[in-house]
Design a protein around this motif. Structure first.
Motif, PDB file in Angstrom:
ATOM      1  N   GLY A   1       8.027  39.432  30.800  1.00  0.00           N
ATOM      2  CA  GLY A   1       7.855  39.252  32.269  1.00  0.00           C
ATOM      3  C   GLY A   1       9.103  38.682  32.840  1.00  0.00           C
ATOM      4  N   THR A   2      10.137  38.341  32.151  1.00  0.00           N
ATOM      5  CA  THR A   2      11.353  37.757  32.808  1.00  0.00           C
ATOM      6  C   THR A   2      12.402  38.531  32.310  1.00  0.00           C
ATOM      7  OG1 THR A   2      10.509  35.513  32.596  1.00  0.00           O
ATOM      8  CG2 THR A   2      12.805  35.557  32.524  1.00  0.00           C
ATOM      9  N   ALA A   3      13.536  38.559  33.378  1.00  0.00           N
ATOM     10  CA  ALA A   3      14.579  39.569  32.846  1.00  0.00           C
ATOM     11  C   ALA A   3      15.912  38.822  33.508  1.00  0.00           C
ATOM     12  CB  ALA A   3      14.781  40.740  33.776  1.00  0.00           C
ATOM     13  N   VAL A   4      17.142  38.562  32.499  1.00  0.00           N
ATOM     14  CA  VAL A   4      18.318  37.916  33.022  1.00  0.00           C
ATOM     15  C   VAL A   4      19.374  39.294  33.127  1.00  0.00           C
ATOM     16  CG1 VAL A   4      20.206  36.636  32.134  1.00  0.00           C
ATOM     17  CG2 VAL A   4      18.027  36.028  31.689  1.00  0.00           C
ATOM     18  N   LEU A   5      20.009  39.340  34.424  1.00  0.00           N
ATOM     19  CA  LEU A   5      20.752  40.324  34.755  1.00  0.00           C
ATOM     20  C   LEU A   5      22.268  39.751  34.909  1.00  0.00           C
ATOM     21  CD1 LEU A   5      18.686  41.944  37.524  1.00  0.00           C
ATOM     22  CD2 LEU A   5      18.563  42.762  35.088  1.00  0.00           C
ATOM     23  N   ALA A   6      23.246  40.448  34.418  1.00  0.00           N
ATOM     24  CA  ALA A   6      24.703  39.866  34.520  1.00  0.00           C
ATOM     25  C   ALA A   6      25.721  41.146  34.915  1.00  0.00           C
ATOM     26  CB  ALA A   6      25.099  38.980  33.532  1.00  0.00           C
ATOM     27  N   VAL A   7      26.410  41.226  36.033  1.00  0.00           N
ATOM     28  CA  VAL A   7      27.554  42.065  36.118  1.00  0.00           C
ATOM     29  C   VAL A   7      28.831  41.193  36.163  1.00  0.00           C
ATOM     30  CG1 VAL A   7      25.970  43.694  37.341  1.00  0.00           C
ATOM     31  CG2 VAL A   7      27.290  42.096  38.768  1.00  0.00           C
ATOM     32  N   ALA A   8      29.905  41.939  35.605  1.00  0.00           N
ATOM     33  CA  ALA A   8      31.237  41.238  36.127  1.00  0.00           C
ATOM     34  C   ALA A   8      32.057  42.450  36.247  1.00  0.00           C
ATOM     35  CB  ALA A   8      31.637  40.594  34.537  1.00  0.00           C
ATOM     36  N   ASP A   9      33.386  41.724  36.950  1.00  0.00           N
ATOM     37  CA  ASP A   9      34.322  42.755  37.334  1.00  0.00           C
ATOM     38  C   ASP A   9      35.571  42.474  36.840  1.00  0.00           C
ATOM     39  OD1 ASP A   9      36.263  44.503  38.560  1.00  0.00           O
ATOM     40  OD2 ASP A   9      35.409  44.107  40.757  1.00  0.00           O
ATOM     41  N   GLY A  10      36.200  42.955  35.963  1.00  0.00           N
ATOM     42  CA  GLY A  10      37.645  42.467  35.547  1.00  0.00           C
ATOM     43  C   GLY A  10      38.611  42.797  36.500  1.00  0.00           C
ATOM     44  N   ALA A  11      39.635  41.883  36.710  1.00  0.00           N
ATOM     45  CA  ALA A  11      40.623  41.758  37.724  1.00  0.00           C
ATOM     46  C   ALA A  11      41.501  43.040  37.269  1.00  0.00           C
ATOM     47  CB  ALA A  11      41.513  40.431  37.550  1.00  0.00           C
ATOM     48  N   GLY A  12      41.822  44.063  38.596  1.00  0.00           N
ATOM     49  CA  GLY A  12      42.877  44.919  38.472  1.00  0.00           C
ATOM     50  C   GLY A  12      44.165  44.253  38.220  1.00  0.00           C
ATOM     51  N   GLY A  13      44.851  45.297  37.240  1.00  0.00           N
ATOM     52  CA  GLY A  13      46.227  44.891  36.848  1.00  0.00           C
ATOM     53  C   GLY A  13      46.184  43.767  35.750  1.00  0.00           C
ATOM     54  N   ARG A  14      44.997  43.172  35.072  1.00  0.00           N
ATOM     55  CA  ARG A  14      45.162  42.219  34.005  1.00  0.00           C
ATOM     56  C   ARG A  14      44.588  43.243  33.033  1.00  0.00           C
ATOM     57  NH1 ARG A  14      44.413  37.147  36.442  1.00  0.00           N
ATOM     58  NH2 ARG A  14      45.218  37.112  38.072  1.00  0.00           N
ATOM     59  N   GLU A  15      45.698  43.224  31.927  1.00  0.00           N
ATOM     60  CA  GLU A  15      45.459  44.301  30.588  1.00  0.00           C
ATOM     61  C   GLU A  15      44.164  44.072  30.078  1.00  0.00           C
ATOM     62  OE1 GLU A  15      48.287  45.944  27.085  1.00  0.00           O
ATOM     63  OE2 GLU A  15      48.919  44.073  28.069  1.00  0.00           O
ATOM     64  N   ARG A  16      43.918  42.789  29.758  1.00  0.00           N
ATOM     65  CA  ARG A  16      42.641  42.788  28.904  1.00  0.00           C
ATOM     66  C   ARG A  16      41.042  42.269  29.890  1.00  0.00           C
ATOM     67  NH1 ARG A  16      46.679  39.777  25.856  1.00  0.00           N
ATOM     68  NH2 ARG A  16      47.339  40.856  24.175  1.00  0.00           N
ATOM     69  N   SER A  17      41.432  42.651  31.251  1.00  0.00           N
ATOM     70  CA  SER A  17      40.276  42.210  32.103  1.00  0.00           C
ATOM     71  C   SER A  17      39.123  42.688  31.744  1.00  0.00           C
ATOM     72  CB  SER A  17      40.636  42.317  33.444  1.00  0.00           C
ATOM     73  OG  SER A  17      40.681  43.876  33.934  1.00  0.00           O
ATOM     74  N   ALA A  18      39.151  43.920  31.123  1.00  0.00           N
ATOM     75  CA  ALA A  18      37.826  44.523  30.665  1.00  0.00           C
ATOM     76  C   ALA A  18      36.878  43.757  29.518  1.00  0.00           C
ATOM     77  CB  ALA A  18      37.949  46.139  30.319  1.00  0.00           C
ATOM     78  N   LEU A  19      37.812  43.394  28.669  1.00  0.00           N
ATOM     79  CA  LEU A  19      37.264  42.478  27.746  1.00  0.00           C
ATOM     80  C   LEU A  19      36.672  41.054  28.165  1.00  0.00           C
ATOM     81  CD1 LEU A  19      36.613  41.509  24.822  1.00  0.00           C
ATOM     82  CD2 LEU A  19      39.118  40.991  24.437  1.00  0.00           C
ATOM     83  N   GLY A  20      37.597  40.757  29.418  1.00  0.00           N
ATOM     84  CA  GLY A  20      37.118  39.449  30.050  1.00  0.00           C
ATOM     85  C   GLY A  20      35.568  39.624  30.818  1.00  0.00           C
ATOM     86  N   ALA A  21      35.536  40.821  31.310  1.00  0.00           N
ATOM     87  CA  ALA A  21      34.196  41.081  32.011  1.00  0.00           C
ATOM     88  C   ALA A  21      33.099  41.075  30.928  1.00  0.00           C
ATOM     89  CB  ALA A  21      34.440  42.501  32.619  1.00  0.00           C
TER      90      ALA A  21
END
Length: 279
Positions: A31-51
């Motif tokens: 009955g408990t949930a943890v939610l997380a969303v992240a947005d990698g910075a545009g123009g940063r080559e590895r930002s998807a990994l950072g997210a």
């Protein structure tokens, strides 16, 4: 509890041959949930990994020692603030580990010099849902909405009406530049707070690319501009009704994020939600 989410590559990213730089993750138990969303910075080559590193750190840390539903407000506020600081530290250590591995043994770094964690820069919003409590934290421009049930029978057929409330708004126009988890002083710019809501029926997190699709201008409700953006009942309450009806199948959500209304910003779009009842 129904948990569902989707991330869609933005049209501008698609035109540039750039992959989706958003990420989301959820953990659910008893009955408990943890939610997380992240947005990698545009123009940063590895930002998807950072997210991805950001949502991993958030879900791991926020699943630890969650206060009980009957605990006092100060217990919840203290816990989420401390957890937010831990997430920022964990994220930075993970980023430094990635960059050190990329540099390799032939390119030793000077330990006296700071690591450029900005290469994997990302924003983050996370929520811990343990009814009647929701604990939020955010660094950057992601936003969050709470859904509640109106007990007055004002919905169709006398049913309880569902309402949406923008409790974690995106930064106002003209606000200082976006803060990332890797930004200097990120811990000082962390937003954390808790909501106690006995009528809680859902929580939705979104990255900033979803703003045009999910938020209304205040003039829609005949309010002055200074009232700020308002959550679209058509989007949030309609999405909740659809997910309850189909048992949490995210296909309709993905279609919404891929539709013509979503293409206006050109940015990646991510929505993640937890619905606390199945009606």
């Amino acid at each position: 509890m129904i948990v569902a989410g989707a991330a869609v590559q933005g049209t501008a990213h698609l035109a540039r041959g750039q992959g989706c730089q958003d990420a989301f993750k959820a953990v659910e138990w008893d009955g408990t949930a943890v939610l997380a969303v992240a947005d990698g910075a545009g123009g940063r080559e590895r930002s998807a990994l950072g997210a991805h590193l950001a949502v991993d750190a958030a879900c791991r840390i926020l699943a630890e020692d969650v206060p009980g539903a009957g605990d006092a407000p100060e217990v919840w506020t203290g816990w989420i603030a401390e957890a937010g600081a831990r997430i920022i530290g964990d994220y930075r250590r993970a980023v430094e580990g990635v960059l050190s591995a990329v540099a390799g043994p032939s390119e030793p770094s000077d330990p006296s010099e700071p690591v450029d964690a900005g290469a994997l820069a990302a924003t983050l919003a996370a929520a811990v849902v343990r009814p009647p409590w929701v604990a939020f934290l955010s660094v950057g421009d992601c936003f969050g909405t709470v859904l509640t049930r109106d007990p007055d029978g004002s919905g169709p057929g006398g049913e309880e009406r569902e309402r949406c409330h923008l409790v974690l708004p995106p930064p106002a126009p003209g606000a200082p530049e976006t803060v990332f988890l890797s930004s200097p002083g990120a811990a000082l710019r962390l937003r954390s707070f808790v909501v106690w809501e006995p009528r809680l029926s859902g929580v939705v997190l979104a990255t900033d690319g979803c703003a045009a699709l999910t938020l209304d201008h205040p003039c829609v409700r005949e309010l002055p501009p200074e009232a700020g953006p308002l959550p679209s009942e058509r989007f949030f309450c309609g999405l909740a009704a659809t997910l309850r009806a189909n048992g949490g199948d995210a296909t309709p959500l993905r279609a919404l994020l891929s539709g013509p209304g979503a293409a206006r910003t050109g940015d990646d779009l991510t929505v993640l939600c937890a619905l606390t009842d199945g009606r």
